[in-house]
Every structure is written in C-alpha cells, then in structure tokens.
Design a protein around this motif. Structure first.
Motif, PDB file in Angstrom:
ATOM      1  N   ASP A 195       0.831  -1.209   0.000  1.00 39.97           N
ATOM      2  CA  ASP A 195       0.000   0.000   0.000  1.00 39.97           C
ATOM      3  C   ASP A 195       0.865   1.257   0.000  1.00 39.97           C
ATOM      4  OD1 ASP A 195      -2.250  -1.550   0.019  1.00 39.97           O
ATOM      5  OD2 ASP A 195      -2.582  -1.404   2.183  1.00 39.97           O
ATOM      6  N   ASP A 196       1.949   1.234   0.797  1.00 41.32           N
ATOM      7  CA  ASP A 196       2.834   2.396   0.834  1.00 41.32           C
ATOM      8  C   ASP A 196       3.495   2.615  -0.523  1.00 41.32           C
ATOM      9  OD1 ASP A 196       2.179   2.767   3.449  1.00 41.32           O
ATOM     10  OD2 ASP A 196       4.002   1.864   4.268  1.00 41.32           O
ATOM     11  N   ALA A 197       3.897   1.494  -1.159  1.00 39.51           N
ATOM     12  CA  ALA A 197       4.520   1.616  -2.477  1.00 39.51           C
ATOM     13  C   ALA A 197       3.530   2.172  -3.486  1.00 39.51           C
ATOM     14  CB  ALA A 197       5.047   0.257  -2.934  1.00 39.51           C
ATOM     15  N   ARG A 198       2.290   1.666  -3.434  1.00 44.62           N
ATOM     16  CA  ARG A 198       1.278   2.199  -4.361  1.00 44.62           C
ATOM     17  C   ARG A 198       0.994   3.666  -4.064  1.00 44.62           C
ATOM     18  NH1 ARG A 198      -1.169  -3.094  -3.928  1.00 44.62           N
ATOM     19  NH2 ARG A 198      -2.395  -2.409  -2.140  1.00 44.62           N
ATOM     20  N   GLY A 199       0.983   4.008  -2.752  1.00 40.60           N
ATOM     21  CA  GLY A 199       0.757   5.398  -2.387  1.00 40.60           C
ATOM     22  C   GLY A 199       1.866   6.298  -2.891  1.00 40.60           C
ATOM     23  N   ALA A 200       3.130   5.815  -2.786  1.00 40.45           N
ATOM     24  CA  ALA A 200       4.259   6.605  -3.270  1.00 40.45           C
ATOM     25  C   ALA A 200       4.176   6.790  -4.775  1.00 40.45           C
ATOM     26  CB  ALA A 200       5.575   5.934  -2.877  1.00 40.45           C
ATOM     27  N   ALA A 201       3.818   5.697  -5.488  1.00 43.15           N
ATOM     28  CA  ALA A 201       3.700   5.797  -6.937  1.00 43.15           C
ATOM     29  C   ALA A 201       2.573   6.752  -7.320  1.00 43.15           C
ATOM     30  CB  ALA A 201       3.451   4.406  -7.533  1.00 43.15           C
ATOM     31  N   SER A 202       1.454   6.654  -6.574  1.00 45.63           N
ATOM     32  CA  SER A 202       0.326   7.544  -6.865  1.00 45.63           C
ATOM     33  C   SER A 202       0.697   9.000  -6.611  1.00 45.63           C
ATOM     34  CB  SER A 202      -0.873   7.153  -6.002  1.00 45.63           C
ATOM     35  OG  SER A 202      -1.959   8.045  -6.202  1.00 45.63           O
ATOM     36  N   ALA A 203       1.452   9.231  -5.505  1.00 49.17           N
ATOM     37  CA  ALA A 203       1.871  10.601  -5.207  1.00 49.17           C
ATOM     38  C   ALA A 203       2.793  11.135  -6.285  1.00 49.17           C
ATOM     39  CB  ALA A 203       2.569  10.631  -3.845  1.00 49.17           C
ATOM     40  N   ALA A 204       3.706  10.274  -6.785  1.00 52.74           N
ATOM     41  CA  ALA A 204       4.610  10.711  -7.861  1.00 52.74           C
ATOM     42  C   ALA A 204       3.830  11.034  -9.123  1.00 52.74           C
ATOM     43  CB  ALA A 204       5.649   9.622  -8.130  1.00 52.74           C
ATOM     44  N   ASN A 205       2.812  10.186  -9.422  1.00 54.05           N
ATOM     45  CA  ASN A 205       1.982  10.455 -10.603  1.00 54.05           C
ATOM     46  C   ASN A 205       1.211  11.757 -10.437  1.00 54.05           C
ATOM     47  OD1 ASN A 205       2.800   8.105 -11.876  1.00 54.05           O
ATOM     48  ND2 ASN A 205       1.112   6.878 -11.024  1.00 54.05           N
ATOM     49  N   ASP A 206       0.724  11.994  -9.210  1.00 52.33           N
ATOM     50  CA  ASP A 206      -0.010  13.238  -8.964  1.00 52.33           C
ATOM     51  C   ASP A 206       0.904  14.451  -9.159  1.00 52.33           C
ATOM     52  OD1 ASP A 206      -2.248  11.801  -8.396  1.00 52.33           O
ATOM     53  OD2 ASP A 206      -2.056  11.939  -6.216  1.00 52.33           O
ATOM     54  N   ARG A 207       2.141  14.345  -8.659  1.00 53.78           N
ATOM     55  CA  ARG A 207       3.064  15.468  -8.830  1.00 53.78           C
ATOM     56  C   ARG A 207       3.370  15.716 -10.299  1.00 53.78           C
ATOM     57  NH1 ARG A 207       5.515  13.310  -4.031  1.00 53.78           N
ATOM     58  NH2 ARG A 207       7.012  12.105  -5.258  1.00 53.78           N
ATOM     59  N   ALA A 208       3.572  14.615 -11.051  1.00 53.41           N
ATOM     60  CA  ALA A 208       3.857  14.774 -12.478  1.00 53.41           C
ATOM     61  C   ALA A 208       2.663  15.366 -13.213  1.00 53.41           C
ATOM     62  CB  ALA A 208       4.239  13.420 -13.077  1.00 53.41           C
ATOM     63  N   ARG A 209       1.454  14.903 -12.862  1.00 54.02           N
ATOM     64  CA  ARG A 209       0.248  15.430 -13.516  1.00 54.02           C
ATOM     65  C   ARG A 209       0.047  16.901 -13.195  1.00 54.02           C
ATOM     66  NH1 ARG A 209      -3.015  12.236 -11.416  1.00 54.02           N
ATOM     67  NH2 ARG A 209      -3.759  13.604  -9.750  1.00 54.02           N
ATOM     68  N   ASP A 210       0.244  17.253 -11.908  1.00 57.00           N
ATOM     69  CA  ASP A 210       0.086  18.654 -11.519  1.00 57.00           C
ATOM     70  C   ASP A 210       1.118  19.538 -12.215  1.00 57.00           C
ATOM     71  OD1 ASP A 210      -1.991  17.891  -9.912  1.00 57.00           O
ATOM     72  OD2 ASP A 210      -0.803  17.875  -8.051  1.00 57.00           O
ATOM     73  N   ALA A 211       2.327  18.990 -12.376  1.00 55.33           N
ATOM     74  CA  ALA A 211       3.362  19.767 -13.062  1.00 55.33           C
ATOM     75  C   ALA A 211       2.988  19.991 -14.521  1.00 55.33           C
ATOM     76  CB  ALA A 211       4.707  19.058 -12.955  1.00 55.33           C
ATOM     77  N   GLN A 224       0.165  10.896   1.246  1.00 59.07           N
ATOM     78  CA  GLN A 224       0.698   9.550   1.422  1.00 59.07           C
ATOM     79  C   GLN A 224       0.744   9.154   2.895  1.00 59.07           C
ATOM     80  OE1 GLN A 224       4.511   8.986  -0.340  1.00 59.07           O
ATOM     81  NE2 GLN A 224       4.856   6.984   0.582  1.00 59.07           N
ATOM     82  N   GLU A 225       1.190  10.063   3.747  1.00 60.48           N
ATOM     83  CA  GLU A 225       1.321   9.739   5.172  1.00 60.48           C
ATOM     84  C   GLU A 225      -0.040   9.545   5.830  1.00 60.48           C
ATOM     85  OE1 GLU A 225       3.602  12.912   6.731  1.00 60.48           O
ATOM     86  OE2 GLU A 225       5.473  12.313   5.751  1.00 60.48           O
ATOM     87  N   VAL A 226      -1.005  10.421   5.495  1.00 62.98           N
ATOM     88  CA  VAL A 226      -2.344  10.273   6.079  1.00 62.98           C
ATOM     89  C   VAL A 226      -2.975   8.973   5.618  1.00 62.98           C
ATOM     90  CG1 VAL A 226      -4.676  11.218   6.081  1.00 62.98           C
ATOM     91  CG2 VAL A 226      -2.725  12.732   6.387  1.00 62.98           C
ATOM     92  N   ARG A 227      -2.808   8.655   4.334  1.00 62.31           N
ATOM     93  CA  ARG A 227      -3.369   7.413   3.813  1.00 62.31           C
ATOM     94  C   ARG A 227      -2.772   6.200   4.526  1.00 62.31           C
ATOM     95  NH1 ARG A 227      -2.998   5.539  -2.529  1.00 62.31           N
ATOM     96  NH2 ARG A 227      -4.331   3.691  -2.366  1.00 62.31           N
ATOM     97  N   ALA A 228      -1.446   6.217   4.703  1.00 61.68           N
ATOM     98  CA  ALA A 228      -0.789   5.103   5.397  1.00 61.68           C
ATOM     99  C   ALA A 228      -1.257   5.011   6.845  1.00 61.68           C
ATOM    100  CB  ALA A 228       0.736   5.275   5.334  1.00 61.68           C
ATOM    101  N   ASP A 229      -1.405   6.156   7.531  1.00 58.56           N
ATOM    102  CA  ASP A 229      -1.879   6.151   8.926  1.00 58.56           C
ATOM    103  C   ASP A 229      -3.275   5.545   9.018  1.00 58.56           C
ATOM    104  OD1 ASP A 229       0.452   7.309   9.780  1.00 58.56           O
ATOM    105  OD2 ASP A 229      -0.348   9.344   9.844  1.00 58.56           O
TER     106      ASP A 229
END
Length: 232
Positions: free
Chosen positions: A132-148, A192-197
């Motif tokens: 889940d953390d790995a998927r969250g990290a990947a999702s966060a990276a995708n979100d950053r790339a999309r926002d950029a 990512q941190e809130v989701r993991a918590d």
C-alpha cells in the motif's frame, strides 16, 4: 485448567526415585526431573526444596555440604525401604509421567503453532502495508507529475517571448515555480502519510468513523482558506 503434573503426594515419592540414581544437589534434582520430562516440565525451586526438607525431617533423605557451597542430598536406608515397599505405586507414577509428557508436548506444539500463525498474519499485514505504501508513493509521484504538466499547460503559464521580461520578473517567476514544486511535494507527502496512517489504524482494528473523516475535511478546508488569504 491444565491438570497438575503430579498427583497428591506423588512428587514426594518421585524425588526418592530420582535420588536413588545417585546423590545430587538441588539444581541437579531439578535438572534430572526436567530431563525425564524431555524439558516440557521444569519444577521450580519453591516446589522442590520444601519437599526435600520434609523428606529430611522424616528421615528419608539426608543432606551434607559439598565443597562448602552446595548441599548434596542422599537417600537414607529408610528412604530406600519406602521406595522398595511402594514400587508398584512408583510404576503407576511413571506411567502418569509419560502421559504428562505427551500432554505437555501437545500443549507446546499448540502454542508454537499459534505463535507461528500469529507471526504469519503479522508478516502478511506488514507486506500489505508495504504494498500500500509503495502504491501510495507511486500515486503521489503520478499526482506530482500530472500537476506539473497541468501547471505547464495552464493558459497563464509563462510563454517564450522575444521581448526581455522586466527586471526582476525572471527571479520572481523562478521563486514562484520553486515554491509551487515545494508545495506540491508537501501535499503529496501529506496525502501519502495520512493514507498510510488510516490504513494502519484499520489493519490494527481501530475504528474509522465519519466524525474522523469530517474532522479531516474541516481541517483541510480551514487550511485552504488560510492559504488563500495569504496569496496576493
């Protein structure tokens, strides 16, 4: 409730049979009994020494100091006579010891199986959290790339121009882009941190109710309002 290893009065006779092998000090007696049980039962000193003292008072064992440090217990003639008179009873006790060893071994196997099952469950939960953390990290990276990409494609995004910008404009825009990237990274990390918590809380059996999510929504709304008030 686990039944006792020895019946009433049986440990007393069993101690005499242990001392029939040879003279022993207290720890050796405890170890000898443990060996007979294959390590599944180890009597405590608080169980053995009071009974040895009673056997000594009855004249069935005697004790003497060996090398000035340890007390060695020996079987007396009266103790041997009692053993000989109660051989049939001792044989019955030995059979009971065999039953106790099997029962205790079953309990040990059950406890080990329970511990292994618990460990496997914990490892599986940890593996799920890692995924889940790995998927969250990947999702966060995708979100950053999309926002950029969205920021770059926005209508008011800086366009190439042949006209030099006013003095200081380039520095201001560079600072703004740097702060935007920082803000996006902070938001992605927060998400990512809130989701993991939240996932860890649910995996641990802690309830997640609507009030907690409402509090999160209210906090985010308040934070956005405060941020908007600070923007020019």
């Amino acid at each position: 409730m686990t039944p006792p290893v020895f019946g009433h009065g049986h440990l007393r006779l069993y101690l005499l049979s242990v001392l029939e092998e040879r003279d022993m000090h207290g720890y050796e007696i405890i170890q000898a009994i443990s060996d007979r049980f294959g390590g599944t039962y180890v009597p405590s000193a608080g169980t053995i020494y009071p009974r040895l003292a009673k056997l000594e008072a009855e004249g069935l064992v005697t004790k003497a100091d060996a090398d000035g440090r340890r007390t060695v217990y020996s079987l007396t003639g009266a103790g041997r006579a009692e053993l000989d008179a109660r051989r049939a009873e001792l044989d019955s006790i030995e059979e009971g010891v065999g039953d106790s060893v099997r029962r205790l071994a079953d309990e040990v196997r059950a406890s080990v199986s329970d511990a292994m099952a618990s460990l496997r469950a914990e490892l599986a939960a940890a593996a799920r959290d890692a995924r889940d953390d790995a998927r969250g990290a990947a999702s966060a990276a995708n979100d950053r790339a999309r926002d950029a990409r969205r920021a770059a494609d926005a209508p008011d995004a800086p366009r190439a121009s042949t006209t030099p910008p006013p003095s200081g404009t380039t520095e201001v825009r560079s600072e703004s882009r740097a702060q935007l990237a920082r803000a996006e990274a902070l938001l992605a990390d927060f998400r990512q941190e809130v989701r993991a918590d939240l996932r860890r809380a649910i995996a641990a059996g802690r309830p997640l109710d609507a009030a907690a999510v409402d509090a999160l929504a209210a906090g985010l709304t308040s934070l956005r309002a405060d941020l908007g008030a600070q923007l020019p």
